[in-house]
Motif scaffolding. Structure first.
Motif, PDB file in Angstrom:
ATOM      1  N   UNK A 143       0.951  -1.075  -0.073  1.00 59.27           N
ATOM      2  CA  UNK A 143      -0.013   0.036   0.112  1.00 59.27           C
ATOM      3  C   UNK A 143       0.812   1.218   0.194  1.00 59.27           C
ATOM      4  N   UNK A 144       2.056   1.415   0.623  1.00 52.45           N
ATOM      5  CA  UNK A 144       2.951   2.328   0.781  1.00 52.45           C
ATOM      6  C   UNK A 144       3.576   2.593  -0.581  1.00 52.45           C
ATOM      7  N   UNK A 145       3.962   1.421  -1.204  1.00 52.18           N
ATOM      8  CA  UNK A 145       4.610   1.427  -2.392  1.00 52.18           C
ATOM      9  C   UNK A 145       3.480   2.224  -3.565  1.00 52.18           C
ATOM     10  N   UNK A 146       2.263   1.649  -3.460  1.00 54.88           N
ATOM     11  CA  UNK A 146       1.392   2.139  -4.067  1.00 54.88           C
ATOM     12  C   UNK A 146       1.022   3.590  -4.054  1.00 54.88           C
ATOM     13  N   UNK A 147       1.016   4.009  -3.018  1.00 54.51           N
ATOM     14  CA  UNK A 147       0.717   5.332  -2.470  1.00 54.51           C
ATOM     15  C   UNK A 147       1.748   6.119  -3.274  1.00 54.51           C
ATOM     16  N   UNK A 148       3.044   5.584  -3.167  1.00 59.28           N
ATOM     17  CA  UNK A 148       4.258   6.503  -3.821  1.00 59.28           C
ATOM     18  C   UNK A 148       4.064   6.492  -5.272  1.00 59.28           C
ATOM     19  N   UNK A 149       3.730   5.528  -5.818  1.00 54.29           N
ATOM     20  CA  UNK A 149       3.358   5.462  -7.462  1.00 54.29           C
ATOM     21  C   UNK A 149       2.488   6.572  -7.799  1.00 54.29           C
ATOM     22  N   UNK A 150       1.277   6.369  -7.057  1.00 52.15           N
ATOM     23  CA  UNK A 150       0.112   7.351  -7.381  1.00 52.15           C
ATOM     24  C   UNK A 150       0.575   8.825  -6.932  1.00 52.15           C
ATOM     25  N   UNK A 151       1.282   8.984  -6.225  1.00 49.91           N
ATOM     26  CA  UNK A 151       1.753  10.342  -5.834  1.00 49.91           C
ATOM     27  C   UNK A 151       2.427  10.962  -7.014  1.00 49.91           C
ATOM     28  N   UNK A 152       3.516   9.941  -7.366  1.00 50.93           N
ATOM     29  CA  UNK A 152       4.324  10.601  -8.322  1.00 50.93           C
ATOM     30  C   UNK A 152       3.638  10.753  -9.648  1.00 50.93           C
ATOM     31  N   UNK A 153       2.726   9.770  -9.890  1.00 52.20           N
ATOM     32  CA  UNK A 153       2.198   9.933 -11.363  1.00 52.20           C
ATOM     33  C   UNK A 153       1.195  11.366 -11.321  1.00 52.20           C
ATOM     34  N   UNK A 154       0.635  11.681 -10.134  1.00 47.89           N
ATOM     35  CA  UNK A 154      -0.211  12.637  -9.902  1.00 47.89           C
ATOM     36  C   UNK A 154       0.528  13.806 -10.141  1.00 47.89           C
ATOM     37  N   UNK A 155       1.875  13.970  -9.509  1.00 45.89           N
ATOM     38  CA  UNK A 155       2.900  15.177  -9.451  1.00 45.89           C
ATOM     39  C   UNK A 155       4.196  14.874  -9.677  1.00 45.89           C
ATOM     40  N   UNK A 156       4.458  14.344 -10.866  1.00 44.19           N
ATOM     41  CA  UNK A 156       5.876  13.958 -11.453  1.00 44.19           C
ATOM     42  C   UNK A 156       7.008  15.024 -11.088  1.00 44.19           C
ATOM     43  N   UNK A 157       7.961  15.012  -9.948  1.00 41.97           N
ATOM     44  CA  UNK A 157       8.880  15.858 -10.086  1.00 41.97           C
ATOM     45  C   UNK A 157       9.877  15.222  -9.368  1.00 41.97           C
ATOM     46  N   UNK A 158      11.091  15.898  -9.384  1.00 42.76           N
ATOM     47  CA  UNK A 158      12.362  15.678  -8.699  1.00 42.76           C
ATOM     48  C   UNK A 158      12.311  15.721  -7.188  1.00 42.76           C
ATOM     49  N   UNK A 159      13.326  15.090  -6.402  1.00 40.69           N
ATOM     50  CA  UNK A 159      13.553  15.671  -5.033  1.00 40.69           C
ATOM     51  C   UNK A 159      12.905  14.240  -4.299  1.00 40.69           C
ATOM     52  N   UNK A 160      13.366  14.486  -3.052  1.00 41.51           N
ATOM     53  CA  UNK A 160      13.064  13.140  -2.045  1.00 41.51           C
ATOM     54  C   UNK A 160      11.484  13.098  -1.655  1.00 41.51           C
ATOM     55  N   UNK A 161      11.075  11.992  -1.420  1.00 41.63           N
ATOM     56  CA  UNK A 161       9.620  11.918  -1.343  1.00 41.63           C
ATOM     57  C   UNK A 161       9.668  10.640  -0.126  1.00 41.63           C
ATOM     58  N   UNK A 162       8.915  11.162   0.940  1.00 40.57           N
ATOM     59  CA  UNK A 162       8.638  10.160   1.965  1.00 40.57           C
ATOM     60  C   UNK A 162       7.866   9.040   1.405  1.00 40.57           C
ATOM     61  N   UNK A 163       8.302   7.684   1.570  1.00 43.11           N
ATOM     62  CA  UNK A 163       7.290   6.656   1.185  1.00 43.11           C
ATOM     63  C   UNK A 163       7.162   5.610   2.310  1.00 43.11           C
ATOM     64  N   UNK A 164       7.843   5.963   3.311  1.00 43.78           N
ATOM     65  CA  UNK A 164       7.448   5.142   4.549  1.00 43.78           C
ATOM     66  C   UNK A 164       8.026   5.754   5.780  1.00 43.78           C
ATOM     67  N   UNK A 165       7.686   5.453   6.779  1.00 42.81           N
ATOM     68  CA  UNK A 165       8.479   6.121   8.101  1.00 42.81           C
ATOM     69  C   UNK A 165      10.123   6.045   8.024  1.00 42.81           C
TER      70      UNK A 165
END
Length: 82
Positions: free
Chosen positions: A16-38
């Motif tokens: 679910x965390x991986x899926x959320x990271x995928x969907x977040x990136x597809x919604x707003x593709x940009x560079x830089x660090x993103x938190x994908x899990x604690x």
């Protein structure tokens, strides 16, 4: 170095965390660090750029959302972390 897939196998993050990271990136593709899990961040844009098929899927206009989702997920899972 471990991959994101290794961390998922070790239950350090969920599908679910991986899926959320995928969907977040597809919604707003940009560079830089993103938190994908604690305690776990990843530059998904860099992971996509490092994965030839994912980079191609994001570049082409004729690729479906479903194929982009699979490509970005693959790039994330193959990404190496700390």
């Amino acid at each position: 170095m471990a991959t994101i897939a290794d961390l998922r196998t070790a239950k350090r993050l969920t599908d679910e965390q991986v899926d959320a990271a995928v969907m977040g990136y597809l919604a707003h593709p940009s560079s830089g660090p993103r938190q994908i899990a604690a305690g776990l961040t990843l530059d998904i844009d860099a992971a996509v750029a490092a994965c030839r098929q994912a980079a191609e899927a994001m570049r082409r206009k004729d690729v479906t959302v479903a194929r982009r989702r699979v490509a970005v997920r693959t790039a994330i899972l193959l990404a190496r972390v700390g």
